[in-house]
Write a protein that holds these residues in place. Structure first.
Motif, PDB file in Angstrom:
ATOM      1  N   GLY A 113     -47.556 -26.788  62.449  1.00 34.97           N
ATOM      2  CA  GLY A 113     -46.285 -25.766  62.428  1.00 34.97           C
ATOM      3  C   GLY A 113     -46.763 -24.809  63.330  1.00 34.97           C
ATOM      4  N   GLU A 114     -48.030 -24.584  63.793  1.00 39.64           N
ATOM      5  CA  GLU A 114     -48.312 -23.517  64.787  1.00 39.64           C
ATOM      6  C   GLU A 114     -49.614 -23.985  65.738  1.00 39.64           C
ATOM      7  OE1 GLU A 114     -49.631 -19.793  63.043  1.00 39.64           O
ATOM      8  OE2 GLU A 114     -47.890 -19.555  61.793  1.00 39.64           O
ATOM      9  N   TRP A 115     -49.194 -23.997  66.719  1.00 38.12           N
ATOM     10  CA  TRP A 115     -50.149 -24.424  67.883  1.00 38.12           C
ATOM     11  C   TRP A 115     -49.746 -23.893  69.267  1.00 38.12           C
ATOM     12  CZ3 TRP A 115     -49.324 -27.434  72.145  1.00 38.12           C
ATOM     13  CH2 TRP A 115     -48.271 -28.128  72.414  1.00 38.12           C
ATOM     14  N   GLY A 116     -50.728 -23.586  70.253  1.00 31.49           N
ATOM     15  CA  GLY A 116     -50.429 -22.795  71.399  1.00 31.49           C
ATOM     16  C   GLY A 116     -51.402 -23.320  72.268  1.00 31.49           C
ATOM     17  N   LEU A 117     -51.560 -22.809  73.395  1.00 26.17           N
ATOM     18  CA  LEU A 117     -52.597 -23.317  74.641  1.00 26.17           C
ATOM     19  C   LEU A 117     -53.741 -22.217  74.650  1.00 26.17           C
ATOM     20  CD1 LEU A 117     -49.694 -24.318  77.184  1.00 26.17           C
ATOM     21  CD2 LEU A 117     -51.026 -25.818  75.526  1.00 26.17           C
ATOM     22  N   PRO A 118     -53.796 -21.111  74.088  1.00 28.50           N
ATOM     23  CA  PRO A 118     -54.834 -20.153  74.229  1.00 28.50           C
ATOM     24  C   PRO A 118     -56.263 -21.197  73.921  1.00 28.50           C
ATOM     25  CG  PRO A 118     -53.715 -19.644  71.990  1.00 28.50           C
ATOM     26  CD  PRO A 118     -52.951 -20.894  72.850  1.00 28.50           C
ATOM     27  N   THR A 119     -57.030 -20.348  74.645  1.00 29.57           N
ATOM     28  CA  THR A 119     -58.563 -20.919  74.455  1.00 29.57           C
ATOM     29  C   THR A 119     -59.635 -20.059  74.373  1.00 29.57           C
ATOM     30  OG1 THR A 119     -59.121 -20.871  76.791  1.00 29.57           O
ATOM     31  CG2 THR A 119     -58.005 -22.831  75.731  1.00 29.57           C
ATOM     32  N   LYS A 134     -40.758 -17.374  72.748  1.00 27.59           N
ATOM     33  CA  LYS A 134     -40.999 -16.404  73.852  1.00 27.59           C
ATOM     34  C   LYS A 134     -41.875 -15.301  73.426  1.00 27.59           C
ATOM     35  CE  LYS A 134     -37.735 -13.655  76.940  1.00 27.59           C
ATOM     36  NZ  LYS A 134     -36.519 -13.164  76.959  1.00 27.59           N
ATOM     37  N   THR A 135     -43.028 -14.931  74.124  1.00 28.05           N
ATOM     38  CA  THR A 135     -43.514 -13.817  74.458  1.00 28.05           C
ATOM     39  C   THR A 135     -43.249 -12.840  75.192  1.00 28.05           C
ATOM     40  OG1 THR A 135     -45.242 -15.199  73.267  1.00 28.05           O
ATOM     41  CG2 THR A 135     -46.003 -13.087  74.126  1.00 28.05           C
ATOM     42  N   GLU A 136     -43.436 -11.646  74.891  1.00 27.37           N
ATOM     43  CA  GLU A 136     -43.050 -10.337  75.678  1.00 27.37           C
ATOM     44  C   GLU A 136     -44.048 -10.571  76.937  1.00 27.37           C
ATOM     45  OE1 GLU A 136     -43.211  -5.523  75.621  1.00 27.37           O
ATOM     46  OE2 GLU A 136     -43.995  -6.740  73.975  1.00 27.37           O
ATOM     47  N   ILE A 137     -43.245 -10.296  78.231  1.00 32.58           N
ATOM     48  CA  ILE A 137     -44.220  -9.987  79.247  1.00 32.58           C
ATOM     49  C   ILE A 137     -43.744  -8.712  79.656  1.00 32.58           C
ATOM     50  CG2 ILE A 137     -44.436 -10.729  81.721  1.00 32.58           C
ATOM     51  CD1 ILE A 137     -43.210 -13.593  80.855  1.00 32.58           C
ATOM     52  N   SER A 138     -45.112  -7.692  79.663  1.00 32.76           N
ATOM     53  CA  SER A 138     -45.084  -6.666  80.076  1.00 32.76           C
ATOM     54  C   SER A 138     -46.202  -6.149  80.350  1.00 32.76           C
ATOM     55  CB  SER A 138     -44.197  -5.656  78.828  1.00 32.76           C
ATOM     56  OG  SER A 138     -45.370  -5.599  77.945  1.00 32.76           O
ATOM     57  N   ASN A 139     -46.648  -4.802  80.544  1.00 30.17           N
ATOM     58  CA  ASN A 139     -47.895  -4.129  80.665  1.00 30.17           C
ATOM     59  C   ASN A 139     -48.847  -4.156  79.665  1.00 30.17           C
ATOM     60  OD1 ASN A 139     -47.242  -3.520  83.602  1.00 30.17           O
ATOM     61  ND2 ASN A 139     -46.490  -1.375  83.016  1.00 30.17           N
ATOM     62  N   THR A 175     -48.964  -6.831  77.411  1.00 34.55           N
ATOM     63  CA  THR A 175     -49.361  -8.070  77.255  1.00 34.55           C
ATOM     64  C   THR A 175     -50.202  -8.469  78.664  1.00 34.55           C
ATOM     65  OG1 THR A 175     -47.139  -9.167  78.049  1.00 34.55           O
ATOM     66  CG2 THR A 175     -47.670  -8.810  75.734  1.00 34.55           C
ATOM     67  N   ASN A 176     -50.377  -7.446  79.434  1.00 38.77           N
ATOM     68  CA  ASN A 176     -51.139  -7.840  80.941  1.00 38.77           C
ATOM     69  C   ASN A 176     -50.340  -8.757  81.695  1.00 38.77           C
ATOM     70  OD1 ASN A 176     -53.280  -8.083  82.779  1.00 38.77           O
ATOM     71  ND2 ASN A 176     -54.500  -9.481  81.779  1.00 38.77           N
ATOM     72  N   GLY A 177     -49.049  -8.590  81.871  1.00 37.02           N
ATOM     73  CA  GLY A 177     -48.245  -9.200  82.571  1.00 37.02           C
ATOM     74  C   GLY A 177     -47.911 -10.667  81.769  1.00 37.02           C
ATOM     75  N   ASN A 178     -48.172 -11.700  82.658  1.00 36.60           N
ATOM     76  CA  ASN A 178     -47.753 -13.000  81.815  1.00 36.60           C
ATOM     77  C   ASN A 178     -48.773 -13.327  81.159  1.00 36.60           C
ATOM     78  OD1 ASN A 178     -48.748 -14.228  83.988  1.00 36.60           O
ATOM     79  ND2 ASN A 178     -47.554 -15.759  84.156  1.00 36.60           N
ATOM     80  N   ALA A 179     -50.114 -12.810  81.358  1.00 37.94           N
ATOM     81  CA  ALA A 179     -51.509 -13.491  80.818  1.00 37.94           C
ATOM     82  C   ALA A 179     -51.435 -14.032  79.410  1.00 37.94           C
ATOM     83  CB  ALA A 179     -52.443 -12.477  80.831  1.00 37.94           C
ATOM     84  N   LEU A 180     -50.793 -13.131  78.489  1.00 32.69           N
ATOM     85  CA  LEU A 180     -50.563 -13.652  77.227  1.00 32.69           C
ATOM     86  C   LEU A 180     -49.622 -14.728  76.916  1.00 32.69           C
ATOM     87  CD1 LEU A 180     -51.518 -12.926  74.067  1.00 32.69           C
ATOM     88  CD2 LEU A 180     -49.453 -11.436  74.104  1.00 32.69           C
ATOM     89  N   ALA A 181     -48.450 -14.403  77.782  1.00 28.67           N
ATOM     90  CA  ALA A 181     -47.336 -15.366  77.435  1.00 28.67           C
ATOM     91  C   ALA A 181     -47.711 -16.921  78.132  1.00 28.67           C
ATOM     92  CB  ALA A 181     -46.221 -14.913  78.161  1.00 28.67           C
ATOM     93  N   ARG A 182     -48.708 -16.827  79.197  1.00 24.69           N
ATOM     94  CA  ARG A 182     -49.079 -18.161  79.930  1.00 24.69           C
ATOM     95  C   ARG A 182     -49.391 -19.006  78.628  1.00 24.69           C
ATOM     96  NH1 ARG A 182     -54.494 -19.101  81.755  1.00 24.69           N
ATOM     97  NH2 ARG A 182     -54.457 -20.805  83.504  1.00 24.69           N
ATOM     98  N   GLN A 183     -50.044 -18.763  77.546  1.00 23.80           N
ATOM     99  CA  GLN A 183     -50.731 -19.560  76.725  1.00 23.80           C
ATOM    100  C   GLN A 183     -49.954 -19.586  75.460  1.00 23.80           C
ATOM    101  OE1 GLN A 183     -54.826 -18.711  76.662  1.00 23.80           O
ATOM    102  NE2 GLN A 183     -55.075 -19.796  78.741  1.00 23.80           N
ATOM    103  N   TRP A 184     -49.237 -18.588  75.086  1.00 23.30           N
ATOM    104  CA  TRP A 184     -48.606 -18.351  73.719  1.00 23.30           C
ATOM    105  C   TRP A 184     -47.140 -18.543  73.782  1.00 23.30           C
ATOM    106  CZ3 TRP A 184     -51.153 -18.387  69.152  1.00 23.30           C
ATOM    107  CH2 TRP A 184     -52.467 -17.943  69.204  1.00 23.30           C
ATOM    108  N   SER A 185     -46.474 -18.522  75.068  1.00 23.65           N
ATOM    109  CA  SER A 185     -44.972 -18.506  74.800  1.00 23.65           C
ATOM    110  C   SER A 185     -44.360 -20.111  75.410  1.00 23.65           C
ATOM    111  CB  SER A 185     -44.487 -17.496  75.897  1.00 23.65           C
ATOM    112  OG  SER A 185     -42.972 -17.734  76.253  1.00 23.65           O
ATOM    113  N   TYR A 186     -43.764 -20.637  74.676  1.00 24.35           N
ATOM    114  CA  TYR A 186     -43.117 -21.831  74.875  1.00 24.35           C
ATOM    115  C   TYR A 186     -42.351 -21.689  76.283  1.00 24.35           C
ATOM    116  CZ  TYR A 186     -41.278 -26.714  74.268  1.00 24.35           C
ATOM    117  OH  TYR A 186     -40.815 -27.804  74.585  1.00 24.35           O
ATOM    118  N   GLU A 230     -42.671 -19.605  78.846  1.00 26.44           N
ATOM    119  CA  GLU A 230     -43.688 -19.491  79.998  1.00 26.44           C
ATOM    120  C   GLU A 230     -44.422 -20.781  80.165  1.00 26.44           C
ATOM    121  OE1 GLU A 230     -44.879 -16.872  82.961  1.00 26.44           O
ATOM    122  OE2 GLU A 230     -43.084 -16.822  81.474  1.00 26.44           O
ATOM    123  N   GLY A 231     -44.718 -21.683  79.167  1.00 21.39           N
ATOM    124  CA  GLY A 231     -45.184 -22.686  79.323  1.00 21.39           C
ATOM    125  C   GLY A 231     -44.334 -23.725  80.099  1.00 21.39           C
ATOM    126  N   LEU A 232     -43.285 -23.722  79.723  1.00 21.40           N
ATOM    127  CA  LEU A 232     -42.371 -24.743  80.606  1.00 21.40           C
ATOM    128  C   LEU A 232     -41.824 -24.135  82.037  1.00 21.40           C
ATOM    129  CD1 LEU A 232     -39.308 -24.954  78.109  1.00 21.40           C
ATOM    130  CD2 LEU A 232     -40.732 -26.806  79.000  1.00 21.40           C
TER     131      LEU A 232
END
Length: 154
Positions: free
Chosen positions: A66-72, A104-109, A111-122, A124-126
């Motif tokens: 029920g919870e997974w993402g792409l962060p490493t 969806k993860t916030e993309i802003s200053n 969150t370091n732009g899309n750095a966080l969303a890159r691995q946590w947002s469905y 952004e992953g799409l």
């Protein structure tokens, strides 16, 4: 609670006739303790994950992730994130299915732009192509073949 997390003290509520149960598992590699922090170790671990089969063998099902993402815990390349997404979808689909951590993860200053969303947002992953438009599809259905039954000294 899933029998794989039980030590029979107290006893597993699944042993009591209280009706149907389902189990939501969260397996996050990014917080450590699952595999060494490198691409090969992550792939060996996820491609040889016995948890789902062990759960089914004792009849303590259904189990879904029920919870997974792409962060490493390392600087993952785009190439690795394609493989990492496919390998996790492949592994977690052996159970009752999966739910990606965040749509969806916030993309802003903040969150370091899309750095966080890159691995946590469905979403952004799409957008970046790590995840497929059809959630059941894989970029490479053989992504785990090179890692099956492998071991790592880490």
């Amino acid at each position: 609670m899933d029998v794989n997390w039980q030590n029979d003290n107290p006893s597993n509520p699944a042993d009591v006739a209280i009706g149907p149960q389902a189990y939501d598992n969260h397996l996050y590699y990014s917080f450590g303790g699952v595999a060494a922090a490198d691409p090969k170790s992550y792939m060996i671990s996820i491609c040889n994950l016995p948890r789902i089969q062990a759960d089914a063998a004792v009849g303590d099902s259904p189990l879904w992730f029920g919870e997974w993402g792409l962060p490493t815990q390392f600087n993952a390349t785009d190439e690795f994130l394609y493989q990492w997404a496919d390998a996790q979808k492949l592994a977690y689909s052996k159970g009752a299915g999966w739910i990606f951590w965040n749509f969806k993860t916030e993309i802003s200053n903040l969150t370091n732009g899309n750095a966080l969303a890159r691995q946590w947002s469905y979403l952004e992953g799409l957008k970046l192509g790590f995840l497929t438009q059809d959630p059941a599809a894989l970029h490479d259905p053989n992504v785990c073949v090179p890692y099956m039954n492998s071991t790592t000294s880490s």
